[in-house]
Scaffold this active site. Structure first.
Site, PDB file in Angstrom:
ATOM      1  N   LYS A  38       0.936  -1.196   0.045  1.00 26.30           N
ATOM      2  CA  LYS A  38       0.372  -0.158   0.120  1.00 26.30           C
ATOM      3  C   LYS A  38       0.440   1.595   0.058  1.00 26.30           C
ATOM      4  O   LYS A  38       0.539   1.977  -0.943  1.00 26.30           O
ATOM      5  CB  LYS A  38      -1.281  -0.400   1.032  1.00 26.30           C
ATOM      6  CG  LYS A  38      -2.311   0.760   1.217  1.00 26.30           C
ATOM      7  CD  LYS A  38      -2.926   1.126   2.698  1.00 26.30           C
ATOM      8  CE  LYS A  38      -3.229  -0.306   2.916  1.00 26.30           C
ATOM      9  NZ  LYS A  38      -4.372  -0.745   1.475  1.00 26.30           N
ATOM     10  N   ARG A  43      -4.034   2.789   8.488  1.00 26.02           N
ATOM     11  CA  ARG A  43      -3.796   1.997   7.573  1.00 26.02           C
ATOM     12  C   ARG A  43      -2.542   0.307   7.070  1.00 26.02           C
ATOM     13  O   ARG A  43      -1.870   1.584   7.663  1.00 26.02           O
ATOM     14  CB  ARG A  43      -4.448   1.549   6.038  1.00 26.02           C
ATOM     15  CG  ARG A  43      -6.040   2.524   5.982  1.00 26.02           C
ATOM     16  CD  ARG A  43      -6.017   2.344   3.868  1.00 26.02           C
ATOM     17  NE  ARG A  43      -7.570   3.000   4.039  1.00 26.02           N
ATOM     18  CZ  ARG A  43      -7.456   3.985   3.262  1.00 26.02           C
ATOM     19  NH1 ARG A  43      -6.971   5.613   3.760  1.00 26.02           N
ATOM     20  NH2 ARG A  43      -8.758   4.662   3.207  1.00 26.02           N
ATOM     21  N   GLY A  95      -6.722 -10.465   6.811  1.00 29.18           N
ATOM     22  CA  GLY A  95      -6.109 -10.666   7.645  1.00 29.18           C
ATOM     23  C   GLY A  95      -5.785  -9.833   8.930  1.00 29.18           C
ATOM     24  O   GLY A  95      -5.853  -9.415   9.983  1.00 29.18           O
ATOM     25  N   MET A 107      -5.059  -6.047  10.025  1.00 29.37           N
ATOM     26  CA  MET A 107      -5.592  -4.726  10.740  1.00 29.37           C
ATOM     27  C   MET A 107      -6.298  -3.945   9.549  1.00 29.37           C
ATOM     28  O   MET A 107      -6.713  -3.783   8.130  1.00 29.37           O
ATOM     29  CB  MET A 107      -5.272  -3.550  11.720  1.00 29.37           C
ATOM     30  CG  MET A 107      -5.671  -3.008  12.671  1.00 29.37           C
ATOM     31  SD  MET A 107      -4.608  -1.430  13.056  1.00 29.37           S
ATOM     32  CE  MET A 107      -5.484  -0.266  11.938  1.00 29.37           C
ATOM     33  N   ARG A 156      -3.674  -1.179  -6.182  1.00 23.85           N
ATOM     34  CA  ARG A 156      -3.159  -2.690  -6.512  1.00 23.85           C
ATOM     35  C   ARG A 156      -3.135  -3.581  -7.449  1.00 23.85           C
ATOM     36  O   ARG A 156      -4.646  -3.743  -7.172  1.00 23.85           O
ATOM     37  CB  ARG A 156      -3.468  -3.215  -4.248  1.00 23.85           C
ATOM     38  CG  ARG A 156      -4.420  -3.696  -4.051  1.00 23.85           C
ATOM     39  CD  ARG A 156      -4.333  -3.778  -2.582  1.00 23.85           C
ATOM     40  NE  ARG A 156      -6.304  -4.193  -2.923  1.00 23.85           N
ATOM     41  CZ  ARG A 156      -7.106  -4.901  -1.473  1.00 23.85           C
ATOM     42  NH1 ARG A 156      -6.307  -4.561  -0.328  1.00 23.85           N
ATOM     43  NH2 ARG A 156      -7.889  -4.664  -1.400  1.00 23.85           N
ATOM     44  N   HIS A 174      -4.800 -43.624   1.157  1.00 26.00           N
ATOM     45  CA  HIS A 174      -5.159 -44.100   0.391  1.00 26.00           C
ATOM     46  C   HIS A 174      -6.814 -43.486  -0.207  1.00 26.00           C
ATOM     47  O   HIS A 174      -7.034 -42.509  -1.471  1.00 26.00           O
ATOM     48  CB  HIS A 174      -6.274 -45.372   0.778  1.00 26.00           C
ATOM     49  CG  HIS A 174      -6.978 -45.762  -0.104  1.00 26.00           C
ATOM     50  ND1 HIS A 174      -8.413 -45.495  -1.076  1.00 26.00           N
ATOM     51  CD2 HIS A 174      -6.385 -47.125  -1.421  1.00 26.00           C
ATOM     52  CE1 HIS A 174      -8.526 -46.725  -1.182  1.00 26.00           C
ATOM     53  NE2 HIS A 174      -7.300 -47.241  -2.349  1.00 26.00           N
ATOM     54  N   SER A 218      12.361 -44.905 -10.699  1.00 23.94           N
ATOM     55  CA  SER A 218      11.312 -43.751 -10.325  1.00 23.94           C
ATOM     56  C   SER A 218      11.075 -43.464  -9.060  1.00 23.94           C
ATOM     57  O   SER A 218      10.820 -44.665  -8.381  1.00 23.94           O
ATOM     58  CB  SER A 218       9.999 -44.571 -11.074  1.00 23.94           C
ATOM     59  OG  SER A 218       8.983 -43.127 -10.716  1.00 23.94           O
ATOM     60  N   CYS A 246       7.436 -40.126  -9.020  1.00 24.58           N
ATOM     61  CA  CYS A 246       6.107 -40.764  -8.781  1.00 24.58           C
ATOM     62  C   CYS A 246       5.250 -39.683  -7.797  1.00 24.58           C
ATOM     63  O   CYS A 246       3.567 -40.774  -8.004  1.00 24.58           O
ATOM     64  CB  CYS A 246       5.484 -42.265  -9.938  1.00 24.58           C
ATOM     65  SG  CYS A 246       6.299 -43.447  -8.739  1.00 24.58           S
ATOM     66  N   TYR A 264      11.546 -36.390 -15.891  1.00 25.51           N
ATOM     67  CA  TYR A 264      10.123 -35.701 -15.690  1.00 25.51           C
ATOM     68  C   TYR A 264       9.604 -35.889 -14.241  1.00 25.51           C
ATOM     69  O   TYR A 264       9.884 -37.128 -13.221  1.00 25.51           O
ATOM     70  CB  TYR A 264       9.096 -37.310 -16.669  1.00 25.51           C
ATOM     71  CG  TYR A 264       9.236 -38.506 -16.259  1.00 25.51           C
ATOM     72  CD1 TYR A 264       8.376 -38.994 -15.246  1.00 25.51           C
ATOM     73  CD2 TYR A 264      10.462 -39.792 -16.470  1.00 25.51           C
ATOM     74  CE1 TYR A 264       8.308 -40.684 -14.427  1.00 25.51           C
ATOM     75  CE2 TYR A 264      10.698 -40.770 -16.105  1.00 25.51           C
ATOM     76  CZ  TYR A 264       8.780 -41.073 -14.795  1.00 25.51           C
ATOM     77  OH  TYR A 264       9.563 -42.952 -14.332  1.00 25.51           O
TER      78      TYR A 264
END
Length: 875
Positions: free
Chosen positions: A26, A96, A105, A107, A340, A456, A764, A831, A851
């Site tokens: 700000k 502010r 969240g 002030m 902003r 799971h 892997s 993986c 990968y």
């Protein structure tokens, strides 16, 4: 002496947009707008360094800060020719907060600070408007009391509602000056009653209390929770902005509003916003009065509207991004109070990024970095309408994103029955097992009381693209009674609940869902990402359907096909169970022969979908007891189905029981003790591949041997795989290109990777198990304590969500280096579920993996994250 306060006003500022870490977002943007010649009320910013010092020094100001504040107040007084606390011509200010990163969240704003019984008379004298002055005074008392003193907003609202009722009016603006004077007196009495002391009248005391409140808000619970959720550091501190007041509540030539330079919901390039005449800032968002759309300002105040349009266009062009603006009009004069980077939906973010490239504002690389990979979840799954008021009854771990609404059911069979008739259900279980897969597939979402992010339910839910919340420890499930209770609320079977798999919230009732949309801009953006990234993106898929979903999302092969999930079909599980309870190899082989054509059919379906792409198939991994029932009732039923004596079956179940099954008789250990199981699977893989090859398809099978910890385990199993593969290819007269590799999921395998690479053609990393074994955390039980670890800063992030780079990551790095020292062209991938987590993808890029493999719905996220990894490396 260190400088802590930075002035802005009269067309020049001591700060700029580049100073966000010091002045907060700000403050830096107020300075930047001032330097751009945009009308901004003057003021000063107290830096984040002052806040950091405040916390490090027992909530004491740094030396010289009070003097700097006083000096800048005097400068403000001189510029505006007003006095702070002056009874004739008072200077009033707003206070502010402003962190470096926008953070809901923190002030809330305080307006009109500096008012008291003396200065309100000066305000009346200067404005010649007694009603306006007392309206400003009552607003100040209410805001200051709520934000600084902790007297809740609702107490003041009751008083004002009572006042309006007695005067028979509906709107605050209809209250006359006498009513507002009465409210000031009532508000002060309320503060004395609630706090035991008088409302502070000294403007300098008001200012110091407000500054302290801003600093303290940095560490309030809302702010800490927000930073934890967004992986933000806790040591940045917040700045404080003290700014001269301008008034939107001075009558019909004054007003206030909030606007965006583009539509934040859709990304459309049109001016978007709302305003109210004769109002102050909080009125627009409070919902007390219905605001007008910004286009209507053209009718109310055409000159101000024209000026505002020029300013928004200038700011968007300057910042090269969509802006969120706050403005006030005071008696016909326009002021900007904030700019902003505007918050936006994922759909809007993608459209704005692509449009701005086409408009020449930004380049493609900037556009890619504008989109957080995790934002793409919003495009791939339903989300809850953000305007909806929700009754949140519990919170668990957000295991699989999106949102789902359905009737509660407590077992998979019921889920299947209702789901197949078109009903929408949420499957609620203490925990899920492979037997629940059918019910999970028919459910809209899954909720479990236990389990972690790689349990799971979490893994399968993500693979299916199902919304899933796990580890909701407050859930007391009483399946026998057909209900669960949580935090004093009882939810019965067939009651409707909503799950938010992105936040972990469990919501009573049916929330309104917004369906995902994949736009043309999305395809353009992801195409740019593909042109930059080095990492290939594969998927974890166990069915042709999952494979097709993943391929449509851009997957370049399968990095993990789990064969055990194929064993749980209704036509297969009895055969699997007979195989397990068989007393000898001959009887086991009979059952395996029955499974062979079924497995072959599975593999053919997947190979067809993934034609021309590699498919890595993991041989059977879980311990055999997972396929058997647990309760006496289930054992009796199975004994009857299999025509086996109950006692014999019980003995078999007991003999397979393990104290720690995740470290027990599973993976390659099964393939060594029961080689016929792996031989059947390998035969099925190669028969499927050979048959398709004869049809002219190009199939690339990769056989993966799980849980190897010693080179000799791999040698033993690999020899068997080669024999069966060669025999099968010879039988069909087909020669296939194929590879045999292993999962690196045991720490010993990582440390001895140079030995293992002599036999393995690819690695892997199974990071779920590697994390579990490295930390010694049970991934199914870690949900009981990991949230406390995160909340108390013991761990920054859940290691089952993002790779623990300092520990698990080092094992991966060692294994890659050692493996390639022996086999330079060793193909290496990942993986585990980390394969779709953006920070983990970036790590995989850095350590040289070829990968990553992730669940189908995370493939686009991984594609974008892989491009980010390249761009950040260049930066």
């Amino acid at each position: 002496m260190a400088k802590y306060v930075y002035f802005f006003g009269d067309g020049k500022a001591e700060g700029s947009a580049q100073m966000k870490s010091l002045l907060g977002g700000k403050g830096a943007n107020l300075a930047e707008m001032t330097n751009l010649g945009i009308p901004v009320p003057p003021g000063f910013t107290i830096s984040t360094e002052a806040c950091i010092h405040f916390y490090k020094n027992n909530e004491q100001y740094p030396e010289g800060l009070i003097e700097e504040i006083e000096s800048n107040l005097k400068r403000l007084e001189g510029l505006l020719k007003k006095g702070f606390g002056d009874g004739n011509n008072p200077l009033l200010v707003s206070v502010r907060s402003g962190a470096a990163v926008s953070m809901p969240g923190m002030m809330d704003t305080i307006l009109n600070l500096g008012l008291n019984e003396n200065t309100v008379k000066g305000l009346i004298n200067k404005s010649k408007n007694e009603r306006f002055a007392y309206d400003s005074y009552r607003r100040f008392i209410q805001m200051f009391s709520d934000v600084v003193l902790g007297v809740e907003h609702e107490f003041f609202e009751k008083l004002i509602e009572g006042n309006k009722k007695s005067l028979k009016v509906k709107l605050d603006t209809e209250l006359n000056k006498e009513a507002l004077k009465e409210l000031v007196i009532s508000y002060k009495k309320l503060v004395k009653e609630k706090k035991g002391f008088d409302f502070p009248d000294d403007p300098r005391k008001q200012l110091k209390m407000a500054i302290n409140s801003v600093f303290e808000s940095w560490n309030n619970q809302r702010a800490i929770t927000y930073r934890n959720l967004h992986n933000m550091p806790h040591d940045l501190g917040t700045a404080v902005n003290v700014q001269a007041m301008v008034f939107g509540n001075m009558g019909n030539t004054s007003g206030t509003g909030v606007c965006f330079t583009r539509d934040p919901a859709t990304g459309e390039n049109k001016f978007y916003g709302e305003y109210l005449m004769n109002a102050q800032g909080e009125d627009v968002v409070a919902g007390i009065r219905t605001p007008q759309t910004i286009e209507h300002l053209k009718l109310d105040m055409p000159d101000n509207y024209g000026e505002l349009v020029k300013i928004y266009q200038k700011l968007e062009k300057h910042y090269k991004d969509m802006q969120d603006l706050e403005f006030t009009i005071e008696e016909g004069k326009l002021y900007l109070l904030q700019t902003r980077t505007g918050a936006r939906t994922a759909m809007a973010a993608v459209k704005i990024a692509v449009d701005m490239v086409n408009e020449g504002l930004i380049d493609k690389n900037t556009a890619l970095l504008r989109i957080k990979p995790e934002q793409l979840d919003q495009l791939l799954h339903p989300t809850i309408d953000p305007k909806e008021k929700l009754n949140v009854i519990a919170k668990g771990l957000p295991a699989s994103p999106g949102a789902a609404v359905g009737k509660v059911v407590f077992n998979s069979q019921k889920a299947i029955e209702v789901g197949q008739k078109g009903g929408k259900v949420i499957l609620v279980r203490r925990e899920t097992s492979p037997e629940d897969v059918g019910g999970m597939a028919e459910s809209q979402g899954i909720l479990t009381a236990t389990g972690g992010m790689t349990s799971h339910a979490a893994v399968v839910g993500r693979g299916m693209g199902k919304c899933c919340v796990v580890g909701c420890n407050d859930l007391a499930i009483r399946e026998g009674e057909g209900l669960f209770s949580v935090n004093g609320v009882i939810v019965k079977e067939n009651d409707v609940i909503t799950l938010n798999g992105t936040t972990g919230e469990v919501i009573l009732g049916a929330a309104t869902l917004i369906e995902p949309q994949l736009t043309g801009e999305f395809k353009v953006l992801i195409g740019w990402a593909d042109s930059i990234r080095r990492l290939a993106i594969r998927t974890n898929a166990d069915t042709p359907y999952d494979a097709k979903v993943a391929r449509d999302f851009g997957a370049e092969g399968i990095g993990l096909c789990r064969t055990e999930h194929m064993f749980f079909g209704a036509d297969r599980i009895p055969i699997v169970r007979r195989m397990i309870v068989a007393d000898n190899k001959e009887d086991r082989q009979k059952e395996l022969d029955k499974l062979l054509p079924m497995q072959k059919s599975d593999f053919k379906g997947i190979f067809k979908v993934m034609e021309n792409l590699p498919v890595t198939i993991r041989l059977l991994d879980p311990p055999l007891h997972e396929f058997l029932p647990n309760t006496d009732e289930e054992i009796k039923k199975m004994a009857k189905d299999l025509s086996v004596d109950v006692r014999v079956l019980k003995d078999k179940v007991n003999s397979l029981h393990e104290f720690n099954p995740m470290l027990g008789h599973r993976g390659c250990r099964l393939g060594i003790t029961y080689p016929e199981i792996y031989e059947m699977q390998v035969q099925a893989i190669f028969e499927a591949a050979c048959e398709l090859a004869k049809e002219g398809q190009y199939i690339i099978p990769e056989v993966m041997i799980p849980l190897v910890g010693h080179i000799n385990e791999l040698k033993f199993t690999k020899d068997s795989v080669i024999k069966v593969a060669e025999r099968t290819m010879s039988k069909y007269g087909v020669k296939l290109e194929y590879m045999i590799g292993t999962m690196i999921e045991v720490p010993r395998a990582a440390i001895t990777a140079d030995e293992i690479a002599k036999e393995a053609e690819f690695f892997s990393f199974g990071t779920n198990d590697l994390t579990q074994m490295t930390f010694g955390f049970s991934r199914d039980d870690a949900g009981k304590f990991l949230p406390f670890y995160i909340a108390n800063g013991i761990l920054e992030r859940d290691p089952f969500v993002a790779i623990d780079q300092a520990g698990v990551g080092q094992l991966i790095k060692i294994a890659v280096q050692k493996g390639r020292s022996v086999r330079p062209k060793l193909k290496v991938g990942i993986c585990g579920e980390h394969g779709g987590e953006p920070q983990s993808v970036e790590f995989c890029h850095k350590v040289g993996l070829d990968y990553v493999s992730c669940s189908p719905f995370r493939v686009p996220i991984a594609r974008l994250a892989a491009s980010h990894a390249v761009l950040k490396e260049k930066a």
